[in-house]
Motif scaffolding. Sequence first.
Motif, PDB file in Angstrom:
ATOM      1  N   ARG A  25      47.626  10.647  44.556  1.00  0.00           N
ATOM      2  CA  ARG A  25      46.981  11.596  43.654  1.00  0.00           C
ATOM      3  C   ARG A  25      45.558  11.119  43.306  1.00  0.00           C
ATOM      4  O   ARG A  25      44.629  11.908  43.331  1.00  0.00           O
ATOM      5  N   ASP A  26      45.431   9.808  43.036  1.00  0.00           N
ATOM      6  CA  ASP A  26      44.099   9.253  42.756  1.00  0.00           C
ATOM      7  C   ASP A  26      43.145   9.497  43.905  1.00  0.00           C
ATOM      8  O   ASP A  26      41.990   9.875  43.707  1.00  0.00           O
ATOM      9  N   ALA A  27      43.645   9.268  45.114  1.00  0.00           N
ATOM     10  CA  ALA A  27      42.800   9.443  46.296  1.00  0.00           C
ATOM     11  C   ALA A  27      42.398  10.914  46.429  1.00  0.00           C
ATOM     12  O   ALA A  27      41.261  11.224  46.777  1.00  0.00           O
ATOM     13  N   GLU A  28      43.335  11.809  46.134  1.00  0.00           N
ATOM     14  CA  GLU A  28      43.024  13.244  46.223  1.00  0.00           C
ATOM     15  C   GLU A  28      41.980  13.645  45.188  1.00  0.00           C
ATOM     16  O   GLU A  28      41.097  14.445  45.460  1.00  0.00           O
ATOM     17  N   ILE A  29      42.107  13.043  43.986  1.00  0.00           N
ATOM     18  CA  ILE A  29      41.123  13.336  42.934  1.00  0.00           C
ATOM     19  C   ILE A  29      39.746  12.840  43.349  1.00  0.00           C
ATOM     20  O   ILE A  29      38.754  13.548  43.238  1.00  0.00           O
ATOM     21  N   ASP A  30      39.695  11.599  43.893  1.00  0.00           N
ATOM     22  CA  ASP A  30      38.413  11.042  44.349  1.00  0.00           C
ATOM     23  C   ASP A  30      37.767  11.934  45.397  1.00  0.00           C
ATOM     24  O   ASP A  30      36.558  12.185  45.357  1.00  0.00           O
ATOM     25  N   GLN A  31      38.596  12.392  46.311  1.00  0.00           N
ATOM     26  CA  GLN A  31      38.106  13.218  47.408  1.00  0.00           C
ATOM     27  C   GLN A  31      37.504  14.526  46.870  1.00  0.00           C
ATOM     28  O   GLN A  31      36.426  14.947  47.280  1.00  0.00           O
ATOM     29  N   LEU A  32      38.232  15.141  45.929  1.00  0.00           N
ATOM     30  CA  LEU A  32      37.754  16.400  45.344  1.00  0.00           C
ATOM     31  C   LEU A  32      36.462  16.175  44.549  1.00  0.00           C
ATOM     32  O   LEU A  32      35.508  16.950  44.661  1.00  0.00           O
ATOM     33  N   LEU A  33      36.423  15.065  43.779  1.00  0.00           N
ATOM     34  CA  LEU A  33      35.220  14.766  42.988  1.00  0.00           C
ATOM     35  C   LEU A  33      34.008  14.577  43.897  1.00  0.00           C
ATOM     36  O   LEU A  33      32.909  15.027  43.596  1.00  0.00           O
ATOM     37  N   LYS A  34      34.233  13.909  45.015  1.00  0.00           N
ATOM     38  CA  LYS A  34      33.148  13.628  45.944  1.00  0.00           C
ATOM     39  C   LYS A  34      32.620  14.933  46.531  1.00  0.00           C
ATOM     40  O   LYS A  34      31.411  15.118  46.705  1.00  0.00           O
ATOM     41  N   LYS A  35      33.540  15.857  46.797  1.00  0.00           N
ATOM     42  CA  LYS A  35      33.146  17.142  47.350  1.00  0.00           C
ATOM     43  C   LYS A  35      32.376  17.966  46.315  1.00  0.00           C
ATOM     44  O   LYS A  35      31.363  18.588  46.616  1.00  0.00           O
ATOM     45  N   LEU A  36      32.854  17.953  45.068  1.00  0.00           N
ATOM     46  CA  LEU A  36      32.260  18.820  44.037  1.00  0.00           C
ATOM     47  C   LEU A  36      30.939  18.271  43.506  1.00  0.00           C
ATOM     48  O   LEU A  36      30.041  19.038  43.178  1.00  0.00           O
ATOM     49  N   ASN A  37      30.851  16.955  43.380  1.00  0.00           N
ATOM     50  CA  ASN A  37      29.650  16.362  42.784  1.00  0.00           C
ATOM     51  C   ASN A  37      28.726  15.847  43.871  1.00  0.00           C
ATOM     52  O   ASN A  37      28.930  14.769  44.418  1.00  0.00           O
ATOM     53  N   LYS A  38      27.731  16.635  44.180  1.00  0.00           N
ATOM     54  CA  LYS A  38      26.784  16.303  45.249  1.00  0.00           C
ATOM     55  C   LYS A  38      25.791  15.258  44.746  1.00  0.00           C
ATOM     56  O   LYS A  38      25.558  15.150  43.540  1.00  0.00           O
ATOM     57  N   PRO A  39      25.160  14.522  45.688  1.00  0.00           N
ATOM     58  CA  PRO A  39      24.104  13.598  45.271  1.00  0.00           C
ATOM     59  C   PRO A  39      23.031  14.359  44.485  1.00  0.00           C
ATOM     60  O   PRO A  39      22.673  15.473  44.866  1.00  0.00           O
ATOM     61  N   ALA A  40      22.571  13.764  43.383  1.00  0.00           N
ATOM     62  CA  ALA A  40      21.627  14.479  42.517  1.00  0.00           C
ATOM     63  C   ALA A  40      20.226  13.894  42.631  1.00  0.00           C
ATOM     64  O   ALA A  40      20.064  12.678  42.744  1.00  0.00           O
ATOM     65  N   LEU A  41      19.217  14.781  42.579  1.00  0.00           N
ATOM     66  CA  LEU A  41      17.824  14.325  42.507  1.00  0.00           C
ATOM     67  C   LEU A  41      17.558  13.778  41.116  1.00  0.00           C
ATOM     68  O   LEU A  41      16.702  12.920  40.900  1.00  0.00           O
ATOM     69  N   LYS A  42      18.314  14.325  40.167  1.00  0.00           N
ATOM     70  CA  LYS A  42      18.089  14.024  38.760  1.00  0.00           C
ATOM     71  C   LYS A  42      19.337  14.486  38.015  1.00  0.00           C
ATOM     72  O   LYS A  42      19.937  15.495  38.407  1.00  0.00           O
ATOM     73  N   SER A  43      19.745  13.758  36.972  1.00  0.00           N
ATOM     74  CA  SER A  43      20.878  14.216  36.167  1.00  0.00           C
ATOM     75  C   SER A  43      20.434  14.345  34.726  1.00  0.00           C
ATOM     76  O   SER A  43      19.693  13.508  34.221  1.00  0.00           O
ATOM     77  N   ILE A  44      20.887  15.409  34.081  1.00  0.00           N
ATOM     78  CA  ILE A  44      20.441  15.695  32.722  1.00  0.00           C
ATOM     79  C   ILE A  44      21.656  15.755  31.812  1.00  0.00           C
ATOM     80  O   ILE A  44      22.623  16.463  32.113  1.00  0.00           O
ATOM     81  N   LYS A  45      21.611  14.991  30.727  1.00  0.00           N
ATOM     82  CA  LYS A  45      22.734  15.008  29.796  1.00  0.00           C
ATOM     83  C   LYS A  45      22.473  16.041  28.722  1.00  0.00           C
ATOM     84  O   LYS A  45      21.454  16.003  28.038  1.00  0.00           O
ATOM     85  N   SER A  46      23.389  16.965  28.589  1.00  0.00           N
ATOM     86  CA  SER A  46      23.241  18.015  27.587  1.00  0.00           C
ATOM     87  C   SER A  46      23.791  17.538  26.249  1.00  0.00           C
ATOM     88  O   SER A  46      24.768  16.796  26.215  1.00  0.00           O
ATOM     89  N   PRO A  47      23.193  17.973  25.141  1.00  0.00           N
ATOM     90  CA  PRO A  47      23.725  17.602  23.826  1.00  0.00           C
ATOM     91  C   PRO A  47      25.190  18.030  23.638  1.00  0.00           C
ATOM     92  O   PRO A  47      25.893  17.455  22.825  1.00  0.00           O
ATOM     93  N   ASP A  48      25.644  19.041  24.394  1.00  0.00           N
ATOM     94  CA  ASP A  48      27.047  19.458  24.237  1.00  0.00           C
ATOM     95  C   ASP A  48      28.020  18.612  25.063  1.00  0.00           C
ATOM     96  O   ASP A  48      29.211  18.889  25.110  1.00  0.00           O
TER      97      ASP A  48
END
Length: 404
Positions: A25-48
């Motif tokens: 299950r952990d491996a499946e979660i990692d795989q899905l996270l990797k697919k959904l979260n693409k490399p970012a040029l920049k990341s912005i933290k929202s106050p929410d």
Amino acid sequence: MMSSSVLIILIIASVVASIDFSDTRDAEIDQLLKKLNKPALKSIKSPDGDIIDCVHMKNHPIYDHPLFKNHTIQLRPSSYPEGWNNEDSDTKKQSLVNQLWTVNGRCPKNSIPIRRTRREDIVRAKSIKRYGKKDPNSLPQSKATYSANRNFSEHEYSQVVVKGKFHGAKAIINVWKPYVQPDEFSLAQMWVVARPSSNFSEVNTIEVGWQVYKNKYGDDFPRYFIYWTRDGYSDTGCYNLDCPGFVPINQHFAIGAAVQSVSTLDGRQEQFPVTIWKDRHSGHWWLKFSTNLIIGYWPSTLFTHLQTGATEVQWGGEIANKKDQPQHTTTKMGSGNFAQEGWKKASYFRNLEIIDEGEITRPPFGTAYTYMSHESCYNIKPGIHNVWGLYFYYGGPGRNPNCI
Ligand SMILES: *[C@@H]1O[C@H](CO)[C@@H](O)[C@H](O)[C@H]1NC(C)=O
Ligand SMILES: *[C@@H]1O[C@H](CO)[C@@H](O)[C@H](O)[C@H]1NC(C)=O
Ligand SMILES: *[C@@H]1O[C@H](CO)[C@@H](O)[C@H](O)[C@H]1NC(C)=O
């Protein structure tokens, strides 16, 4: 009698088996996270609390879809319904919507903001395989098909429905923050549907609106969401960008982000206009908020039947009732007040319009009807007004003396 060494081996074997299971299950979660979260040029933290990743267009999620590996991303619509002022829709002049994350930064050119999926978002989901998908009974009047499937929650609706041949739809949607029980949701949305037959597996939908859904987002803010399916919510489609399908092109707007301002009882009313239309040149279905905020599109060939147009448009509220208690859920729809409470008390949709096959935008006067799945819990009251056009108030508190 079992020898103790055999027993020990059995115990070890079962421990190993359970470790294997959670490792998988952990491996499946990692795989899905990797697919959904693409490399970012920049990341912005929202106050929410959201993290917004600015993802370069070359890493656009649409390229993960097997049908769209070679897709040429269209950066603006190639056609608009009749009579629209196309100047207004020029992306250069688009108004900046105030999503809270933008106070802490903006995405660079050639990138799109994508709300980051956290590990715990996936851990909370009851199934990794169905992550981001609605229950299979997520369209009214589909209950008969799926009543045998007891594992999914029951959905309730208050809607206006219109049937015909359409190339788009519009509305202005009032926004509230209703109370929602854990694991349930409450939403207000527009559905653009192609339902060619009574075979529910053939249903294609495009959906947009706001929803409160703690299990999905980790908080109870109303959030902008989209959805699509091309097989009646079975194996295809998902919310937002939880699977490849929708093509966001807007540098300033993150799907799944919270709606910044919410209406208050007897106070200020917050609303957003939404439009979906079919581009007659490319066939793509475009999504726009406000008067000129183009968000992106669903490619025509993502669908089977929506490729040729929609047969149904619906507007209204929906809640999921998990039915895990003997009484009706206390999850609220709209503002939580019944439709007859009216202005500043009940939630509304106004200026309901369809875009017909001749690309004419007009109110569906005379052909629209209402649908309520459980009137004593949530209801709807339509009307016609010179400024609001075809409109309705809708909603309700859920559990009450007439809804138990
Ligand atoms: C994408 O392009 C490559 C090279 O032209 C081709 O082999 C492949 O079939 C194309 N894929 C799709 C899904 O069209
Ligand atoms: C419902 O859930 C139970 C237990 O998790 C499972 O065994 C069963 O197959 C599910 N039924 C359906 C129709 O999905
Ligand atoms: C319903 O549609 C699906 C998808 O096209 C198809 O596989 C299935 O056979 C159809 N079912 C019936 C009863 O026609």
